[in-house]
Write an enzyme that holds these catalytic residues in place. Structure first.
Site, PDB file in Angstrom:
ATOM      1  CB  SER A   1      -0.974  -0.033   1.179  1.00 31.97           C
ATOM      2  OG  SER A   1      -1.958   0.966   1.055  1.00 31.97           O
TER       3      SER A   1
ATOM      4  CG  HIS B   1      -6.265  -0.280  -0.786  1.00 26.85           C
ATOM      5  ND1 HIS B   1      -5.543   0.156  -1.875  1.00 26.85           N
ATOM      6  CD2 HIS B   1      -5.441  -0.164   0.298  1.00 26.85           C
ATOM      7  CE1 HIS B   1      -4.323   0.496  -1.471  1.00 26.85           C
ATOM      8  NE2 HIS B   1      -4.246   0.325  -0.158  1.00 26.85           N
TER       9      HIS B   1
END
Length: 311
Positions: free
Chosen positions: A88, A196
């Protein structure tokens, strides 16, 4: 010859005082000082402030700085890294390590990214939970059963038995109950929003604007992209990938498989925590995975290589 891949942790790995070990080393201190100048605040002091670490806006650039500081300390020992990936937020550290972005440019993008994600989270609250004992297919089934009319998405495909769902609080609550009914352990994550997932959609445009202002170079070694799980040296490709990043799943398991297929036998987690090293140990039996949490850890790892993986 040992082949080393560097892994960089993302949001969720932060802890009080995480910058302190790297501030004690000249190579790490230089990174933290540069980050402090770009952020216009003392990163080391902020990393010891519970309030600051609770905000997406501060913790994202601070984690990036700590990840890159760890890598610079590793680099200073002469260890030759042949590929990288970041989980990430950690993907930005991987791109800095590979020379795709310089540190200042990456920090400016991440500052804008953190602000945009914080604003999206404030406007549409959400959260995330890890499903232990559930692969991507099982997690998708739980998502479909619990989603209803709310947002619930598979956010992180971390390992064959660990997947993260992201969405609205009510959908996560239903997902928790559904997981329990299926015998799957669910753990709420300490995050400030539903990363996300489509709840981050308002953050995409500000992030795209910040990325448009940055210069992307060809990578000096391959980087495994979160969004595709594939290795690439095409720096320009990451502009589009990072634009979609906050609303796309992190395909971490695929990234690890791509490294294994490419022949990498040693993995180092550079930065706070040791979650990524633990995943590698579980998913790729026979490879070496080491968490480098301090300059002493880095020097011990470098010494253990002997004449291998040296520049």
């Amino acid at each position: 010859m040992t082949t080393v891949a560097a892994l960089f942790p993302g949001q969720g790995s932060q802890f009080l005082g995480m910058a302190d070990p790297w501030a004690a080393d000249p190579a790490g201190r230089a990174v933290l000082d540069e980050a402090s100048a770009v952020m216009d605040e003392d990163v080391v002091a902020g990393c010891s402030d519970e309030g600051a670490l609770a905000t997406t806006e501060f913790v994202q650039p601070a984690l990036l700085a700590c990840d890159v500081a760890a890598f610079r300390v590793l680099e200073a020992t002469g260890v030759n890294v042949g590929a990288a990936a970041g989980h990430s937020l950690g993907e930005f550290a991987a791109l800095v390590a590979a020379g795709v972005l310089d540190l200042s440019s990456a920090l400016r993008v991440v500052l804008a990214r953190g602000r945009a994600m914080q604003e999206a989270s404030d406007a549409q609250p959400g959260t995330m939970m890890a499903l232990i004992g559930a692969g991507a297919d099982d997690a998708a089934a739980i998502r479909d059963a619990a989603r209803g009319d709310d947002v619930l998405a598979v956010a992180n495909e971390n390992a064959s038995n660990q997947t993260v769902l992201s969405g609205s609080p009510v959908a996560i609550e239903r997902g928790e109950a559904e997981a329990k009914a299926r015998g799957v352990r669910a753990i709420r994550l300490k995050v400030a929003g539903a990363f996300h997932s489509e709840l981050m959609r308002p953050a995409v445009a500000p992030i795209a604007d910040a990325l448009a202002a940055a210069t992307f170079s060809t990578a000096r070694f391959p980087v495994a992209a979160n969004t595709t799980g594939e290795l690439t040296t095409d720096g320009d490709a990451f502009r589009d990938l990072l634009t979609r990043h906050v609303v796309s799943p992190v395909r971490w398991e695929r990234c690890m498989r791509a490294f294994a297929e490419a022949g990498f036998d040693t993995f180092v987690e550079a930065g706070p925590g040791q979650v990524l090293a633990k995943i590698v140990k579980r998913e790729l039996p026979g490879v070496r995975a080491v968490a480098l949490g301090s300059p002493d850890d880095v020097r011990a790892f470098a010494a253990s290589l002997g004449g291998g993986a040296r520049t």
